[in-house]
Scaffold this motif. Structure first.
Motif, PDB file in Angstrom:
ATOM      1  N   SER A 107       3.424  40.088  25.363  1.00  0.00           N
ATOM      2  CA  SER A 107       2.574  40.621  24.595  1.00  0.00           C
ATOM      3  C   SER A 107       3.308  41.862  23.963  1.00  0.00           C
ATOM      4  O   SER A 107       3.206  43.020  24.844  1.00  0.00           O
ATOM      5  CB  SER A 107       1.076  40.785  25.000  1.00  0.00           C
ATOM      6  N   VAL A 108       3.442  42.147  22.613  1.00  0.00           N
ATOM      7  CA  VAL A 108       3.921  43.148  22.085  1.00  0.00           C
ATOM      8  C   VAL A 108       2.736  43.858  21.090  1.00  0.00           C
ATOM      9  O   VAL A 108       2.219  43.355  20.400  1.00  0.00           O
ATOM     10  CB  VAL A 108       5.234  43.172  21.061  1.00  0.00           C
ATOM     11  N   ILE A 109       2.613  45.225  21.762  1.00  0.00           N
ATOM     12  CA  ILE A 109       1.436  45.950  21.075  1.00  0.00           C
ATOM     13  C   ILE A 109       1.886  47.142  20.199  1.00  0.00           C
ATOM     14  O   ILE A 109       3.038  47.901  20.842  1.00  0.00           O
ATOM     15  CB  ILE A 109       0.496  46.569  22.298  1.00  0.00           C
ATOM     16  N   VAL A 115       6.324  34.764  22.364  1.00  0.00           N
ATOM     17  CA  VAL A 115       5.937  36.238  22.058  1.00  0.00           C
ATOM     18  C   VAL A 115       4.799  36.234  21.252  1.00  0.00           C
ATOM     19  O   VAL A 115       4.748  35.719  20.178  1.00  0.00           O
ATOM     20  CB  VAL A 115       6.822  37.154  21.432  1.00  0.00           C
ATOM     21  N   GLU A 116       3.571  37.073  21.463  1.00  0.00           N
ATOM     22  CA  GLU A 116       2.523  37.411  20.557  1.00  0.00           C
ATOM     23  C   GLU A 116       2.778  38.838  20.090  1.00  0.00           C
ATOM     24  O   GLU A 116       3.002  39.689  20.949  1.00  0.00           O
ATOM     25  CB  GLU A 116       1.323  37.085  21.230  1.00  0.00           C
ATOM     26  N   PHE A 117       2.532  39.253  18.873  1.00  0.00           N
ATOM     27  CA  PHE A 117       2.588  40.432  18.529  1.00  0.00           C
ATOM     28  C   PHE A 117       1.133  40.965  18.070  1.00  0.00           C
ATOM     29  O   PHE A 117       0.400  40.131  17.320  1.00  0.00           O
ATOM     30  CB  PHE A 117       3.397  40.502  17.098  1.00  0.00           C
ATOM     31  N   ILE A 118       0.653  41.919  18.562  1.00  0.00           N
ATOM     32  CA  ILE A 118      -0.424  42.533  18.101  1.00  0.00           C
ATOM     33  C   ILE A 118      -0.360  43.816  17.614  1.00  0.00           C
ATOM     34  O   ILE A 118      -0.260  44.721  17.991  1.00  0.00           O
ATOM     35  CB  ILE A 118      -1.516  42.930  19.684  1.00  0.00           C
ATOM     36  N   PHE A 119      -0.593  43.728  16.223  1.00  0.00           N
ATOM     37  CA  PHE A 119      -0.668  44.868  15.379  1.00  0.00           C
ATOM     38  C   PHE A 119      -2.197  45.686  15.432  1.00  0.00           C
ATOM     39  O   PHE A 119      -3.139  44.916  14.948  1.00  0.00           O
ATOM     40  CB  PHE A 119      -0.255  44.741  14.042  1.00  0.00           C
ATOM     41  N   VAL A 120      -2.360  46.850  15.903  1.00  0.00           N
ATOM     42  CA  VAL A 120      -3.640  47.572  15.667  1.00  0.00           C
ATOM     43  C   VAL A 120      -3.978  48.613  14.664  1.00  0.00           C
ATOM     44  O   VAL A 120      -2.951  49.718  14.734  1.00  0.00           O
ATOM     45  CB  VAL A 120      -3.951  48.221  17.047  1.00  0.00           C
ATOM     46  N   ASP A 121      -4.574  48.375  13.567  1.00  0.00           N
ATOM     47  CA  ASP A 121      -4.479  49.236  12.416  1.00  0.00           C
ATOM     48  C   ASP A 121      -5.574  50.234  12.854  1.00  0.00           C
ATOM     49  O   ASP A 121      -6.773  49.933  12.879  1.00  0.00           O
ATOM     50  CB  ASP A 121      -5.151  48.179  11.248  1.00  0.00           C
ATOM     51  N   ASP A 122      -5.062  51.561  13.169  1.00  0.00           N
ATOM     52  CA  ASP A 122      -6.046  52.496  13.541  1.00  0.00           C
ATOM     53  C   ASP A 122      -6.647  53.289  12.088  1.00  0.00           C
ATOM     54  O   ASP A 122      -6.344  54.489  12.104  1.00  0.00           O
ATOM     55  CB  ASP A 122      -5.131  53.344  14.523  1.00  0.00           C
TER      56      ASP A 122
END
Length: 326
Positions: A5-7, A32-39
C-alpha cells in the motif's frame, strides 16, 4: 491482501504532483494499491492527479482517493491512509517527490527474501539542476538501526522505509496528528518493535528540495512546540520499552533536533539552541554517530562561540548549497 500500500498525502503540490504520480504508476511491481489523501488542498493538485491517473487505465482499480473536509496536516493524512491500507507492506511517498520505477519491486522482493519487518535504502537529494546521492548506514539489527537514528547518522524519514503493516497494527503505532514537525520520528517506534530489518545499498527515492533555505526560514515557534512534543513522545515510548538503557542515545536525538538552529545566521535561533534541551549538551563530545564537523559546531555553540557558527553558515551553506547544489 495486496503486496504494498502506497500512501500519498496531497496538499499544495500542483507543481510536482504529475511527476510524482507518473513515477508511481510506472512501478514494475503490479500488485500495489495507491492511496491518495487530499488534505483539503486549495490548489489544482487533485485536478492534476485525476488527469494524470487517466493515462494509466490498468491501475484504475488499484487507486483510492479520499478527501479531508478541512486541512488536518501531514500526520493525520498518513493516518487516514493507514486506516484504508490493505497491503502486506506500507510505503509512504510525499507528493512533491518522485521514485524510480523498480523501487517497490526491489524493496518488496528484499523484504520477502529476508523475512524483514522493515527495509530501508539510500536516496537522492534532488535540486533544480542536479542531485546528491545520500548514502545510509547498514545495521544488522533493529536496535542498532534505532540507535543510529537517535544518534543522527541514519535518517528517520518515512519515505525511504518499507514497513510491514502488521507492525503498525499489532503495536498500535500511528502518526502524531496535529504535530507535523518531527512526525517521522514515528519510524523509531516501528524499529523498536521490529524483529528483523534489512538495508539495501541503492537509491530509489528522489527527495525534491528546491528551496535550500526553507527549513531555517520557517523554523517558527509552532515548529518548536511540535518538535518538542515529538521528542518527548519518542523519549517516553522508548523509556517504556527499554528503561534507561537508551538515555545516551535519546540525548543524541535532542542534539540532532536542535542542530538545524545552527544552520543559520540568526542570533535568535542561536539563543533558542542554548535554552532548548541544555541537559543534552554534555553528550556532544561522545556522540560519534555524527561528523566531527557537527560536533565541532555544537561545541562552539555550547561555549557561546556563535561567530564561528555564523561564518560556517555563510561559507558552507550559502556557497556550497547556494551555488553548487541548486
Amino acid at each position: 491482501m495486496v503486496k504494498v500500500s502506497v500512501i500519498v498525502p496531497i496538499y499544495k503540490v500542483e507543481r510536482f504532483i504529475t511527476k510524482c504520480v507518473d513515477s508511481l504508476m510506472s512501478q514494475t511491481l503490479k500488485d500495489v494499491e495507491f492511496i491518495f489523501v487530499d488534505d483539503a488542498s486549495p490548489d489544482r493538485s487533485i485536478e492534476l492527479l485525476n488527469k494524470c491517473i487517466r493515462k494509466y487505465p490498468n491501475r484504475v482499480d488499484s487507486i483510492k482517493i479520499v478527501s479531508h473536509e478541512k486541512n488536518k496536516g501531514l500526520p493525520a493524512a498518513r493516518n487516514t491512509g493507514l486506516a484504508l491500507a490493505t497491503g502486506e507492506y506500507i510505503f509512504h511517498c510525499d507528493s512533491d517527490d518522485f521514485v524510480d520505477s523498480d523501487m517497490l519491486e526491489t524493496l518488496y522482493d528484499t523484504a520477502q527474501k529476508e523475512k524483514a519487518d522493515i527495509v530501508w535504502c539510500d536516496w537522492y537529494l534532488t535540486f533544480g539542476h542536479n542531485e546528491r546521492y545520500m548514502k545510509q548506514p547498514c545495521y544488522k539489527t533493529s536496535l542498532d538501526a534505532l540507535k543510529g537514528m537517535l544518534g543522527g547518522t541514519m535518517k528517520f524519514t518515512v519515505w525511504n522505509k518499507f514497513v510491514k503493516r502488521d507492525l503498525y497494527i499489532h503495536n498500535n503505532i500511528f502518526f502524531p496528528a496535529g504535530y507535523d514537525m518531527g512526525e517521522d520520528m514515528t519510524m523509531m517506534m516501528l524499529f523498536s518493535c521490529a524483529k528483523k530489518v534489512k538495508y539495501i545499498p541503492k537509491a530509489f527515492y528522489h527527495y525534491v528540495k528546491l528551496n535550500t533555505g526553507s527549513f531555517t526560514q520557517t523554523y517558527s515557534e509552532r515548529h518548536v512546540v511540535e518538535l518538542d512534543y515529538n521528542v518527548h513522545r519518542i523519549s517516553d515510548y522508548l523509556h517504556e520499552r527499554f528503561g534507561n538503557t537508551l538515555n545516551k542515545e535519546i540525548a543524541f536525538l535532542k542534539l540532532a533536533v536542535k542542530y538545524p538552529l545552527l544552520i543559520s545566521a540568526n542570533s535568535k535561533k542561536y539563543l533558542l539552541w542554548k535554552t532548548w534541551f541544555p541537559e543534552a549538551n554534555r553528550y556532544i563530545k561522545i556522540n560519534h554517530y555524527v561528523s566531527s564537523r557537527c560536533r565541532f559546531l555544537q561545541r562552539c555553540a555550547a561555549k557561546g562561540f556563535f561567530v564561528v557558527i555564523r561564518i560556517h553558515y555563510i561559507l558552507f551553506h550559502k556557497v556550497v548549497y547556494g551555488l553548487i547544489y541548486r
